[in-house]
Design a protein around this motif. Structure first.
Motif, short mmCIF file in Angstrom:
data_model
loop_
_atom_site.label_atom_id
_atom_site.label_comp_id
_atom_site.label_asym_id
_atom_site.label_seq_id
_atom_site.Cartn_x
_atom_site.Cartn_y
_atom_site.Cartn_z
N ILE A 10 0.88 -1.14 -0.15
CA ILE A 10 0.07 -0.06 -0.11
C ILE A 10 0.94 1.18 -0.06
O ILE A 10 1.92 1.29 1.03
CB ILE A 10 -0.93 0.03 1.34
CG1 ILE A 10 -1.81 -1.07 1.24
CG2 ILE A 10 -1.73 1.22 1.22
CD1 ILE A 10 -2.75 -1.31 2.29
N PHE A 11 0.52 2.28 -0.95
CA PHE A 11 1.24 3.45 -0.95
C PHE A 11 0.35 4.54 -0.46
O PHE A 11 -0.33 5.13 -1.53
CB PHE A 11 1.84 3.65 -2.45
CG PHE A 11 2.94 2.81 -3.04
CD1 PHE A 11 4.30 3.08 -2.70
CD2 PHE A 11 2.56 1.59 -3.37
CE1 PHE A 11 5.34 2.23 -3.07
CE2 PHE A 11 3.61 0.41 -3.82
CZ PHE A 11 4.86 0.71 -3.62
N PRO A 12 0.14 4.99 0.49
CA PRO A 12 -0.78 5.72 1.14
C PRO A 12 -0.54 7.32 0.49
O PRO A 12 -1.61 7.86 0.12
CB PRO A 12 -0.47 5.72 2.60
CG PRO A 12 0.87 5.42 2.76
CD PRO A 12 1.27 4.49 1.69
N PHE A 16 -1.62 11.20 -3.68
CA PHE A 16 -1.57 12.72 -3.17
C PHE A 16 -0.57 13.19 -4.13
O PHE A 16 -0.68 14.50 -4.40
CB PHE A 16 -1.43 12.60 -1.91
CG PHE A 16 -1.29 13.94 -1.31
CD1 PHE A 16 -2.40 14.75 -1.10
CD2 PHE A 16 -0.05 14.62 -1.09
CE1 PHE A 16 -2.45 16.07 -0.55
CE2 PHE A 16 0.01 16.02 -0.46
CZ PHE A 16 -1.19 16.78 -0.30
N PHE A 17 0.73 12.54 -4.20
CA PHE A 17 1.84 13.14 -5.05
C PHE A 17 2.03 12.72 -6.44
O PHE A 17 2.96 12.69 -7.03
CB PHE A 17 3.11 12.79 -4.28
CG PHE A 17 3.23 13.41 -2.92
CD1 PHE A 17 3.68 14.61 -2.78
CD2 PHE A 17 3.11 12.69 -1.70
CE1 PHE A 17 3.87 15.40 -1.40
CE2 PHE A 17 3.02 13.15 -0.42
CZ PHE A 17 3.49 14.52 -0.19
N LYS A 18 0.77 12.21 -7.04
CA LYS A 18 0.75 11.70 -8.28
C LYS A 18 1.36 12.78 -9.43
O LYS A 18 2.09 12.62 -10.11
CB LYS A 18 -0.53 11.40 -8.53
CG LYS A 18 -0.68 10.47 -10.00
CD LYS A 18 -1.89 9.75 -10.18
CE LYS A 18 -2.00 9.41 -11.53
NZ LYS A 18 -3.08 8.55 -11.79
N ASN A 19 0.79 13.92 -9.26
CA ASN A 19 0.94 15.14 -10.32
C ASN A 19 2.17 16.04 -9.72
O ASN A 19 2.37 16.99 -10.35
CB ASN A 19 -0.32 16.00 -10.49
CG ASN A 19 -1.39 15.10 -11.09
OD1 ASN A 19 -1.18 14.15 -11.79
ND2 ASN A 19 -2.47 15.45 -10.57
N LYS A 23 11.44 16.16 -6.99
CA LYS A 23 12.38 15.26 -6.56
C LYS A 23 12.57 15.03 -4.94
O LYS A 23 13.12 13.89 -4.62
CB LYS A 23 13.73 15.39 -7.35
CG LYS A 23 14.44 16.72 -7.14
CD LYS A 23 15.48 16.79 -7.78
CE LYS A 23 16.30 18.12 -7.84
NZ LYS A 23 17.44 18.32 -8.66
N TYR A 24 12.37 16.08 -4.20
CA TYR A 24 12.46 16.17 -2.95
C TYR A 24 11.28 15.27 -2.18
O TYR A 24 11.60 15.24 -0.88
CB TYR A 24 12.68 17.55 -2.33
CG TYR A 24 13.93 18.20 -2.78
CD1 TYR A 24 15.17 18.05 -2.31
CD2 TYR A 24 13.84 19.32 -4.04
CE1 TYR A 24 16.34 18.65 -2.81
CE2 TYR A 24 15.00 19.73 -4.51
CZ TYR A 24 16.11 19.54 -3.70
OH TYR A 24 17.28 20.18 -4.41
N LEU A 25 10.43 15.30 -2.61
CA LEU A 25 9.21 14.31 -2.27
C LEU A 25 9.14 12.90 -2.52
O LEU A 25 8.44 12.19 -2.39
CB LEU A 25 8.03 15.02 -2.57
CG LEU A 25 7.79 16.49 -2.21
CD1 LEU A 25 6.41 16.98 -2.74
CD2 LEU A 25 7.85 16.51 -0.61
N LYS A 26 10.20 12.43 -3.33
CA LYS A 26 10.11 11.23 -3.75
C LYS A 26 10.06 10.15 -2.72
O LYS A 26 9.24 8.88 -2.78
CB LYS A 26 11.20 11.00 -4.74
CG LYS A 26 11.42 9.40 -5.61
CD LYS A 26 12.53 9.37 -6.34
CE LYS A 26 12.63 8.05 -6.99
NZ LYS A 26 13.89 7.80 -7.90
N PHE A 31 6.80 5.93 -0.04
CA PHE A 31 6.65 5.18 1.15
C PHE A 31 5.42 4.03 1.13
O PHE A 31 4.40 4.59 0.46
CB PHE A 31 6.23 6.30 2.46
CG PHE A 31 5.57 5.68 3.70
CD1 PHE A 31 7.05 5.23 4.53
CD2 PHE A 31 4.51 5.60 3.94
CE1 PHE A 31 6.34 4.80 5.81
CE2 PHE A 31 3.96 4.98 5.14
CZ PHE A 31 4.97 4.64 6.00
N ASN A 32 5.63 3.00 1.79
CA ASN A 32 4.65 2.10 1.44
C ASN A 32 4.83 0.95 2.62
O ASN A 32 5.75 0.98 3.37
CB ASN A 32 4.70 1.17 0.08
CG ASN A 32 6.21 0.24 0.28
OD1 ASN A 32 6.39 -0.70 0.63
ND2 ASN A 32 7.33 1.08 -0.21
#
Length: 231
Positions: A10-12, A16-19, A23-26, A31-32
């Motif tokens: 599961i990638f919660p 939310f960060f799909k669009n 690179k700092y939020l990768k 996170f899963n």
């Protein structure tokens, strides 16, 4: 009993960060977690041995058989129950945990508290589901975690892994030594043995090709960065 679960990662934060291409939020996007274990194994073994031996009595002439001391029946019993449990769980794609435990129990079929007539009447399947008293127990826990350092742009040339291994062992003491008395006159009783240990390991790997690329340096066979040095 053995059962393998299907992996359910599961990638919660993925939707939310799909669009968002930051690179700092990768690291947060990747996170899963997996709520189900990979495998579950349990086994139980009953190991029972019952041996009885009766010698034939011979009556000598001139001696009344009732006056002879009867030869008792020789009985030996070994009733044991062993079990084993194993759980493997990929908590996430980076974190893997394995747990194993084993136990050996001795069923007190011929304990001192048991009446001798009751002992002689015991058969192989009496109190079959009596798991007895633990005689030996051992458990082991291992964990491996890939640190998410490579998800950060300025540290993507580093891969790091942390692993842990712990072991616990318990063994029941001998009843033959339970009557040993200390200098103060206090019986020591059954002395059990406990042992435990753990190992922690941190491993890192550096990719200099990624580092040179981030610094704007070209990596080729003529650069001193790739020159192999032997000692």
């Amino acid at each position: 009993y053995s059962y393998n679960f299907e992996s359910l990662n599961i990638f919660p934060f993925e939707s939310f960060f799909k669009n968002k291409d930051s690179k700092y939020l990768k690291w947060l996007k990747e996170f899963n977690f997996n709520p189900l274990p990979n495998s579950l194994i349990f086994s139980g073994n009953f190991n029972r041995t019952l041996y009885k031996q009766k010698f034939r009595e011979i009556n000598y002439s001139g001696i009344i058989s009732n006056s002879q001391i009867p030869i008792p029946e020789f009985t030996q019993a070994k009733f044991m129950f062993d079990w084993l449990m194993s759980i493997s769980h990929n908590v996430s794609r980076s974190l893997v945990i394995n747990y194993n435990a084993s136990n050996s129990s001795l069923v007190p079929s011929f304990s001192k508290e048991m009446d001798i007539n009751e002992r002689n009447r015991m058969e192989l399947f009496d109190n079959f589901f009596n798991v007895g008293q633990s005689n030996f127990f051992n458990q082991n826990l291992t964990a491996s975690y890939n640190l998410p350092i490579s998800y950060f742009p300025f540290l993507d040339f580093i891969d790091a892994n942390y692993s842990y291994s712990g072991n616990f062992n318990w063994q029941r003491g001998s009843e033959a030594l339970s009557q040993v008395v200390s200098d103060d006159g206090i019986p020591l009783g059954i002395v059990n043995t406990i042992q435990n240990n753990n190992t922690k390991t941190l491993t890192t790997a550096f990719s200099f090709s990624k580092l040179y690329s981030a610094l704007g340096l070209k990596s080729n066979s003529n650069t001193p960065f790739n020159r192999r040095v032997q000692a």
